[in-house]
Design an enzyme around this catalytic site. Structure first.
Site, PDB file in Angstrom:
ATOM      1  N   THR A   6      42.164  37.892  43.641  1.00 41.37           N
ATOM      2  CA  THR A   6      42.769  39.096  43.053  1.00 41.37           C
ATOM      3  C   THR A   6      43.829  39.569  44.036  1.00 41.37           C
ATOM      4  OG1 THR A   6      40.978  40.397  44.050  1.00 41.37           O
ATOM      5  CG2 THR A   6      40.750  39.850  41.727  1.00 41.37           C
ATOM      6  N   GLY A  58      35.560  38.919  40.320  1.00 43.57           N
ATOM      7  CA  GLY A  58      36.838  39.514  40.711  1.00 43.57           C
ATOM      8  C   GLY A  58      36.713  41.003  40.906  1.00 43.57           C
ATOM      9  N   TYR A 102      44.872  49.907  37.440  1.00 44.36           N
ATOM     10  CA  TYR A 102      45.377  48.600  37.856  1.00 44.36           C
ATOM     11  C   TYR A 102      44.248  47.573  37.878  1.00 44.36           C
ATOM     12  CZ  TYR A 102      47.840  45.140  40.744  1.00 44.36           C
ATOM     13  OH  TYR A 102      48.426  44.002  41.214  1.00 44.36           O
ATOM     14  N   SER A 120      44.318  35.100  47.346  1.00 45.06           N
ATOM     15  CA  SER A 120      45.486  35.101  46.475  1.00 45.06           C
ATOM     16  C   SER A 120      46.764  35.060  47.298  1.00 45.06           C
ATOM     17  CB  SER A 120      45.483  36.366  45.614  1.00 45.06           C
ATOM     18  OG  SER A 120      46.708  36.491  44.924  1.00 45.06           O
ATOM     19  N   HIS A 157      41.580  35.122  32.984  1.00 46.01           N
ATOM     20  CA  HIS A 157      42.266  36.096  33.832  1.00 46.01           C
ATOM     21  C   HIS A 157      41.653  37.492  33.657  1.00 46.01           C
ATOM     22  CE1 HIS A 157      46.047  35.556  36.272  1.00 46.01           C
ATOM     23  NE2 HIS A 157      45.769  36.798  36.516  1.00 46.01           N
TER      24      HIS A 157
END
Lengths: 372, 372, 372, 372
Positions: C84, C312, C30, C112, C258
């Site tokens: 994130t 990130g 992920y 986020s 991204h």
């Protein structure tokens, strides 16, 4: 053909593989031997892939003519045999077989001074062949004069002078070389009694005494003034030297880096070709060797201005596999591949091969790829 | 030569291999140690391959002269020994052996302040050698003054200031280093009682107290005003700094990225050389180290404007393999390779080595190849 | 520090390794998940290596100051935490731990909307931290208005709008995702009763109903008109969009792809940065994320015009390894590495980092190397 | 869908894998078969990766329309089926299945003359499909006339002439090919009695007798004058030929290098596309095949000026996996991927796809990476 033929060899790459399987380690290494780190050796082949063909379509190419005129001789294909030494390492018939293979395809061969058979013997073996003689520079100009006369008399049609080897291997090596076979060097020994076997310390000393290393433009001038044959300089990589050669009336500039065997880190021959062609400006013919392995390579070299290309190692692979027939087959493959590449590029004859057929990949911003 | 010699080592690559087989892990790692990801470390060597030689032929190169004058001293070859620390890790005779090796080939050596033997001991070991002294910046200028006087008195002919190490390893490391051998640092300790072994926390603190880290142009000015010897700045990579150095009357700009051991991601030295040479404009001599491994590399650096190149790790490989004789042999290989490369490029003497001998491969649109 | 700390992790690469060893397969995948073929994902990191540092020497860099002012807040280092989602996958304390880690280093964090803790909870966990809120676009502007007011009230100092995700994963996936842990989304659910677990088909449908996908410049205008906080647009890659943003009075352009998770084949962020900086022309601050892994990367981004960079995945690695302390340690490493890189580049403070410090390797004609 | 579907195939790469697992060696090799060294074959795919997308954000892309008008026919997506031979090797329903798959997605298919089913049979199988017919040049123009009339009558809407195959495989091969299945060639045999099986020496001789190899611009003119259908030339790589085609009133230029199966060493199609588009100057539509594997590839080709792209091998993979449904699925994947890529690039309809969306990586000085 004899049963010795390798009928499956339909490309030069396959001939290389077959020859490497057949030849003893010594010869295999002797043939491929790259200088220093091998950068130039590998780059010669790879550089061709950096030039891309932009074919023209819908031309009438049903029949193609691959013949070309080189220094006045008509050859059936623009691929000739580069000078290489001691063909006896690959086949007992040595340079006689190579010459017969070239003659059977009606193309030219440059006979090296480092040959097992005398220039007369080679000429006799291929009476209708187009032969050029690669002459060494000697300290004794009488020796050179005699060789020039013999070459003229035997029907050689050009004199090739190699300019990229100011110091010869015999001059650099520290310990003797023992060749796996015995051979003579009749184009060097002349009337001498050869002191020991080639590769021995005595023989190296003898060569160092008679050969003029680090020859200069004065020596080229002398040769030019002492033969009626056209002069070809082999090993030119700079536009500057090409211009000097033009001023001396040289007839052919033969772009070569000695197959990557001498100075490493010099450019691939196909990369310098355009600059040399520009410098020569049509005043002489321009040739090239180094890395030519396919008909597509030949097409590219001709598009970039070469009159004719030469193959060194591939001829030796053919010779090692099957003597004269092997050499013939290698040349036949080159002719067939060139003919097909011409058809696909829209060229029916050699003069149709124009510079606009080829684009360097940098035009497309194309980066290299790991697998090329 | 003694039986300790590695007679097969006919290239620096072979010396590297032999040294790596002989040296303990600690030293091997200490020698090669690249900074961060090793990009610059690897690029130093590879960058040379991106410059291609365009040889000139048919020059009289039968006899070559590789000698060059550097800061007024005649050296037999344009390859000298870069400053590296603690040669005792490679050989018990340490810097004395290295200096003897350099002197035997009549070339220069830069003695590091991080040496096991005092500058006087090294000078005494190689009485006819050309020696430069790499001086650290100290907080106490009296200490610097004393070292400058000692260097002058001992016959050193230039002062080298390293400018690419504003923070030293002793200042950055978090835990002590335990060296596998014991050694002294007489050019740093002077009259001090050294607190603990080099690498220990105490010794690091001592160094931090006496050494002036992050020295500035003011410090260079002070050195210039306090010695009659010419000043060389080692570690310059920007044209801007090269110009500032010219304004201060510096005599030599030594292009270096510390062998890729300090800041990673800086350019290869051969890549920045042309800009530096242009900026210096003949007002000082320009040197280079980083990745020089063959005579061809030397030829390229000189063609691009270096007066002389320096070798660091290769000298240590020679030292580790066979002391002074190993160093001598490494230098001899460089001399022989350079001489051969000069012959093949058409250069009989150093001043024949012109910029037009070298072309960057991007001129040919040449992309890289995986195996270089 | 607790025994949970990974004391050996002295680089972000080591944190990555440690996190990947510790995390379950689902989370590991992920986190790293690149889009399509992963070209942009890999290029983000590699692109930094194509920019070379040209250090300046002999500046007084003994003491360095890495602090910078970003949208009016002083940060101790120009490295902040990128938004994130679902930090609970890495650590039970989730966004509260990340915020504490950032605050302990006195740098900023973008929270986020996809967080396990509400924006108020996160603000309470790091009362002195600099926090920005990444707001989703909703169909119901009342919902947006309420979130903007809550963010303002809770002390957030900027609103980040992500513009490179016109279609969200929940909108594209064909089958439900089952997360290995349970978590809530309080910044999205607000007063709703959430239909099913996040990742379920019901929940995806719910999101699709409330979130406004494919938002437009009109939506940005509305946000700008409905908050007193400065607006930052994250995901800008074109100079054209940067100009439009300037016309709308946007305060920060956050260059991002991204992390290579969305559209593959877009450029590395460091590669587009110079064009964006030029387009913005000083009218707003410019930030960047994507591939920042070392202090040298930070130095390069700042030299090319970024005011600050964001990390990130590295923050998540730190979080996964050791919660708030892990995040702190990751930021401390970045600060130390930047400080060292500044010293070696001749920069004592952030404003010393000038464009001339960085040269693209194409300036040197440098081709890539297989191992970079 | 039947149980034969490969439900996991959500990308063309997965279809390739599935097809290669299912197909016998002969067919697998027959499909992929690259020319010579495979340089162009590999470059076709890789070249797309060298073009980078620069997306525009914050456009209203919630609903996208991928439809396009090609030679007057509206297609639901700008991806059609390239002509390939003998689909029966992949599926018993052969070209009828492929045509049905294309028609179900409302896109076009080019039927090859080398098909197992007659052009009427294929048209009947996909009554609402958009079909073009790839006509061979024959020595007997009456034969061509009859085929043109049949194609018109059966509802084909364009005639495709392949111009990059002056010599056909049947003309070059030295030994017969034995296909693993039997098939007829009704669009070539017409009223002839076929002498032997396709691939046999007799059949090759028959083809050589009737097919006009090395057709010329005169033949194109004749076709143009003998049909009311628009003419498309497939295999154009040079701007020069594109211009000649414009002078002859050709309606479509189909950039192709025959999937890298013919002349090796020609550029990737995406690389020559911009030059061709410039040369055509809007006077005809421009298409492209070669290496299109993702929706992102399609987006790039359209941004660079293609009206529509064609897929060859991917359609065969779909056909081999699951007949018409497999073809449909392959096209659906392309449509979905294109739609997503459009959303992310800020394009709601095909006409929003502008040249400024794409930048060649050389703009960023980006070198290649080993893993692309």
């Amino acid at each position: 053909m004899s049963e010795n033929v390798h009928p499956k060899s339909t490309s030069l790459a396959e001939f290389e593989k077959a020859a490497n399987e057949k030849l003893p380690e010594f010869v295999r290494t002797y043939y491929s031997h790259p200088g220093e780190g091998g950068q130039t050796y590998r780059d010669n082949c790879r550089a061709f892939k950096r030039y891309r063909l932009v074919p023209r379509n819908l031309r009438d190419v049903y029949i193609r003519d691959t013949s070309v005129t080189v220094l006045g001789s008509k050859l059936n294909l623009p691929v000739a045999i580069a000078p290489t030494s001691i063909h006896k390492l690959g086949h007992p018939e040595a340079e006689r077989a190579t010459a017969r293979g070239a003659a059977s395809m009606n193309t030219a061969m440059v006979l090296s001074s480092w040959s097992h058979f005398s220039l007369e013997q080679v000429a006799a073996a291929a009476p209708r062949g187009v032969l050029w003689f690669y002459l060494l520079f000697y300290r004794d100009r009488g020796r050179m004069k005699r060789l020039l006369e013999r070459a003229e008399r035997a029907g050689y049609t050009a004199i090739v002078l190699t300019v990229d080897t100011p110091l010869f291997p015999f001059s650099l090596r520290r310990k003797p070389v023992v060749y796996p076979i015995q051979f003579s060097l009749p184009n060097i020994w002349l009337d001498d009694v050869a002191p020991g076997l080639p590769g021995s310390t005595e023989h190296d000393a003898y060569l160092k005494k008679i050969v003029k290393e680090a020859a200069t433009w004065e020596d080229v001038k002398w040769v030019k003034n002492n033969t009626r044959l056209p002069i070809v300089l082999k090993g030119i990589l700079s536009a500057e030297d090409a211009r000097t050669a033009m001023d001396l009336g040289v007839s052919g500039i033969y772009v070569s880096n000695h197959g990557g065997r001498e100075q490493d880190g010099v450019p691939a021959t196909i990369d310098v070709l355009p600059d040399i062609v520009r410098a020569v400006g049509g005043e002489a013919e321009v040739y090239l060797d180094g890395g030519v392995r396919t008909g597509t390579d030949v097409l590219k070299a001709l598009a970039l201005g070469a009159r004719c290309v030469f193959i060194g190692r591939p001829a030796l692979w053919g010779l090692a596999c099957n003597g004269a027939e092997g050499v013939q087959r290698v040349l036949q493959i080159m002719k067939d591949e060139l003919s097909l590449a011409m058809a696909r590029a829209g060229c029916a004859k050699i003069s149709d091969i124009q510079p606009s057929l080829v684009v360097h990949q940098s035009y497309y911003g194309v980066p290299p790829m790991a697998k090329y």
